[in-house]
Design an enzyme around this catalytic site. Structure first.
Site, PDB file in Angstrom:
ATOM      1  N   LEU A  87     -53.023  -6.027  14.919  1.00 31.38           N
ATOM      2  CA  LEU A  87     -52.261  -5.776  16.141  1.00 31.38           C
ATOM      3  C   LEU A  87     -50.795  -6.136  15.992  1.00 31.38           C
ATOM      4  O   LEU A  87     -49.933  -5.538  16.636  1.00 31.38           O
ATOM      5  CB  LEU A  87     -52.854  -6.580  17.301  1.00 31.38           C
ATOM      6  CG  LEU A  87     -54.278  -6.225  17.734  1.00 31.38           C
ATOM      7  CD1 LEU A  87     -54.764  -7.211  18.791  1.00 31.38           C
ATOM      8  CD2 LEU A  87     -54.326  -4.798  18.273  1.00 31.38           C
ATOM      9  N   GLY A  88     -50.504  -7.127  15.169  1.00 29.18           N
ATOM     10  CA  GLY A  88     -49.118  -7.563  15.009  1.00 29.18           C
ATOM     11  C   GLY A  88     -49.055  -8.810  14.157  1.00 29.18           C
ATOM     12  O   GLY A  88     -50.068  -9.334  13.696  1.00 29.18           O
ATOM     13  N   PHE A  92     -46.826 -17.576  13.554  1.00 24.97           N
ATOM     14  CA  PHE A  92     -48.091 -18.260  13.272  1.00 24.97           C
ATOM     15  C   PHE A  92     -48.865 -17.531  12.178  1.00 24.97           C
ATOM     16  O   PHE A  92     -49.452 -18.148  11.298  1.00 24.97           O
ATOM     17  CB  PHE A  92     -48.918 -18.294  14.562  1.00 24.97           C
ATOM     18  CG  PHE A  92     -50.251 -18.981  14.445  1.00 24.97           C
ATOM     19  CD1 PHE A  92     -50.407 -20.289  14.888  1.00 24.97           C
ATOM     20  CD2 PHE A  92     -51.352 -18.334  13.919  1.00 24.97           C
ATOM     21  CE1 PHE A  92     -51.639 -20.929  14.803  1.00 24.97           C
ATOM     22  CE2 PHE A  92     -52.582 -18.961  13.826  1.00 24.97           C
ATOM     23  CZ  PHE A  92     -52.715 -20.257  14.268  1.00 24.97           C
ATOM     24  N   GLY A  93     -48.877 -16.215  12.221  1.00 26.51           N
ATOM     25  CA  GLY A  93     -49.636 -15.418  11.276  1.00 26.51           C
ATOM     26  C   GLY A  93     -49.950 -14.067  11.882  1.00 26.51           C
ATOM     27  O   GLY A  93     -49.276 -13.607  12.795  1.00 26.51           O
ATOM     28  N   ARG A  94     -50.997 -13.435  11.372  1.00 26.73           N
ATOM     29  CA  ARG A  94     -51.355 -12.101  11.836  1.00 26.73           C
ATOM     30  C   ARG A  94     -52.372 -12.151  12.965  1.00 26.73           C
ATOM     31  O   ARG A  94     -53.195 -13.051  13.034  1.00 26.73           O
ATOM     32  CB  ARG A  94     -51.907 -11.279  10.668  1.00 26.73           C
ATOM     33  CG  ARG A  94     -50.865 -11.009   9.592  1.00 26.73           C
ATOM     34  CD  ARG A  94     -51.433 -10.189   8.454  1.00 26.73           C
ATOM     35  NE  ARG A  94     -50.392  -9.847   7.487  1.00 26.73           N
ATOM     36  CZ  ARG A  94     -50.597  -9.145   6.389  1.00 26.73           C
ATOM     37  NH1 ARG A  94     -51.818  -8.705   6.089  1.00 26.73           N
ATOM     38  NH2 ARG A  94     -49.588  -8.865   5.578  1.00 26.73           N
ATOM     39  N   VAL A  95     -52.308 -11.129  13.836  1.00 28.45           N
ATOM     40  CA  VAL A  95     -53.222 -11.016  14.964  1.00 28.45           C
ATOM     41  C   VAL A  95     -54.033  -9.726  14.803  1.00 28.45           C
ATOM     42  O   VAL A  95     -53.465  -8.656  14.577  1.00 28.45           O
ATOM     43  CB  VAL A  95     -52.466 -11.002  16.308  1.00 28.45           C
ATOM     44  CG1 VAL A  95     -53.452 -10.934  17.474  1.00 28.45           C
ATOM     45  CG2 VAL A  95     -51.573 -12.229  16.436  1.00 28.45           C
ATOM     46  N   LYS A 109     -56.082 -14.539  16.104  1.00 30.44           N
ATOM     47  CA  LYS A 109     -54.828 -14.917  15.448  1.00 30.44           C
ATOM     48  C   LYS A 109     -55.152 -15.818  14.265  1.00 30.44           C
ATOM     49  O   LYS A 109     -55.747 -16.885  14.419  1.00 30.44           O
ATOM     50  CB  LYS A 109     -53.893 -15.616  16.438  1.00 30.44           C
ATOM     51  CG  LYS A 109     -52.517 -15.925  15.859  1.00 30.44           C
ATOM     52  CD  LYS A 109     -51.466 -16.147  16.936  1.00 30.44           C
ATOM     53  CE  LYS A 109     -51.690 -17.395  17.746  1.00 30.44           C
ATOM     54  NZ  LYS A 109     -50.520 -17.706  18.611  1.00 30.44           N
ATOM     55  N   ASP A 220     -40.914 -21.590  24.827  1.00 32.52           N
ATOM     56  CA  ASP A 220     -40.725 -20.363  24.050  1.00 32.52           C
ATOM     57  C   ASP A 220     -41.018 -19.131  24.898  1.00 32.52           C
ATOM     58  O   ASP A 220     -41.690 -18.203  24.444  1.00 32.52           O
ATOM     59  CB  ASP A 220     -41.604 -20.380  22.798  1.00 32.52           C
ATOM     60  CG  ASP A 220     -41.090 -19.410  21.725  1.00 32.52           C
ATOM     61  OD1 ASP A 220     -39.900 -19.011  21.804  1.00 32.52           O
ATOM     62  OD2 ASP A 220     -41.853 -19.052  20.822  1.00 32.52           O
TER      63      ASP A 220
END
Length: 383
Positions: A87-88, A92-95, A109, A220
């Site tokens: 998804l993106g 943090f990392g990939r989702v 995630k 954030d």
């Protein structure tokens, strides 16, 4: 992509103790036991060593909705993290999009183990979202701390982020203009939708600031962290930088996203709930103008949204100049001026001059109600 500032690293390795619970969560009968290291990670910004030690100590009791998953379960849910499920990707990392055995569609995630902030974000996010529950905060379905694997499982937000919508609208408009077309390939977010999204984000912050005890500073807020479900209901996500009070604390190093950070936070590290109010002002300005907080593709004088808008914010006669051209003036001018006035108050240089989120939400509730009534009474578009 606009990145986050680096985090500092406090000492680690302190003994375990019970962390105090926000009063709203205590009333619901939920509890979360954290090591002192993980409490420091939430309270002071955390550090990789402290968070790595604390992450294995996160225990959510049986009354919490958060579930502990194995890595194998999440691998199966995402078809072994196939590229087609991606998804993106963020700090943090990939989702990934996944489907649990129950049939529930989720967003998974996965921590980038080489990332600088991942372990800290994991600990803080599990803690925050296990304790805090509100219709405008994304729901944490569960987590995985299996060996070295660190993953978070959220409810799936079908329409992605607010940033996706604002950016794609203008990309479509630019492409259409280049091809000689008269309008973008898809309709932009309506005024009613923008006010509804602004109200939802304001209510989420109001809950964090004025209902949670101690208050939570989100730290954030940005359009890419405002997710939309299939009914365009906004929910705040990514709580890895969130911090429990006290008000008036000072952070040794600024953490947040360039273009959204309040001036006193950038200058001196002064962190209060009014820091979030400033970020909300930037978000509201994005919704009104359709512009990104930072856009390097624009001329130099227009790349930083707040700097570009500041002369217009100081003159109420120029508020109309801030309206997104893609709205095609389909909004009440009085309501536009009130929305811009809220943004201007939130963006005051002096933190004490900014409103409480409950005050901002009250005005936005009126604007969202007015916009919804106008949309309901509008004649259907001609075919």
């Amino acid at each position: 992509m606009v990145g986050c500032f680096a985090c500092f690293k406090p000492p680690a390795g302190e003994e375990e103790e019970e962390a105090p619970l926000p009063s709203t969560s205590r009333r619901r009968g939920r509890s979360l036991r954290l090591s002192r290291s993980s409490t420091r990670a939430a309270g002071e910004g955390g550090g990789d060593a402290a968070a790595a030690a604390a992450s294995s100590n996160v225990v959510v009791d049986s009354s919490s909705r958060a579930r502990a998953f194995t890595y194998g379960e999440l691998s199966a849910a995402t078809d072994n993290f196939r590229a087609e499920c991606l998804l993106g990707e963020g700090g943090f990392g990939r989702v990934y999009r996944g489907r649990l055995e129950s049939g529930q569609v989720v967003a998974v995630k996965q921590l980038d183990r080489d990332g600088a902030q991942g372990n800290r974000e994991f600990v803080v996010e599990v803690m925050m979202l296990s304790l805090l529950h509100h219709p405008n905060l994304v729901n944490l379905v569960g987590f995985c701390a299996d060996g070295e694997q660190r993953l978070l499982v959220y409810e799936y937000m079908a329409l992605g982020s607010l940033a996706d919508h604002l950016l794609l609208e203008h990309n479509a408009a630019t492409a259409a203009a280049a091809e000689g077309q008269q309008q973008p390939q898809r309709a932009p977010l309506s005024w009613e939708t923008r006010m509804r999204v602004a109200l939802g984000a304001a209510r989420g912050l109001e809950y964090l600031h004025e209902t949670a005890n101690p208050p939570v500073i989100y730290r954030d807020l940005k359009s890419s962290n405002v997710l939309l479900d299939d009914a365009l209901c906004p929910k705040l996500s990514d709580f890895g930088l969130a911090k429990l009070g006290p008000v008036g604390d000072r952070s040794p190093r600024v953490m947040g996203t360039y273009g959204y950070c309040a001036p006193e936070y950038v200058r001196a590290g002064t962190l209060t709930v009014k820091t979030d109010v400033y970020s909300f002002g930037v978000l509201l300005l994005e919704l009104v103008t359709g512009r990104r907080a930072v856009d390097s593709a624009r001329p130099a004088a227009e790349q930083l949204l707040v700097a570009w808008a500041r002369p217009m914010l100081r003159d109420s006669k120029r508020y109309r100049e801030l309206a997104d051209p893609l709205l095609r003036e389909d909004f009440p001018e009085r309501d536009l001026k009130q929305a811009v006035a809220v943004a201007a108050m939130c963006l005051q240089d002096e933190a004490s001059a900014r409103p409480l989120m409950s005050d901002a939400a009250m005005t936005l509730e009126y604007l969202a109600t007015e916009a919804a009534a106008a949309a309901a009474s509008a004649p259907p578009p001609s075919s």
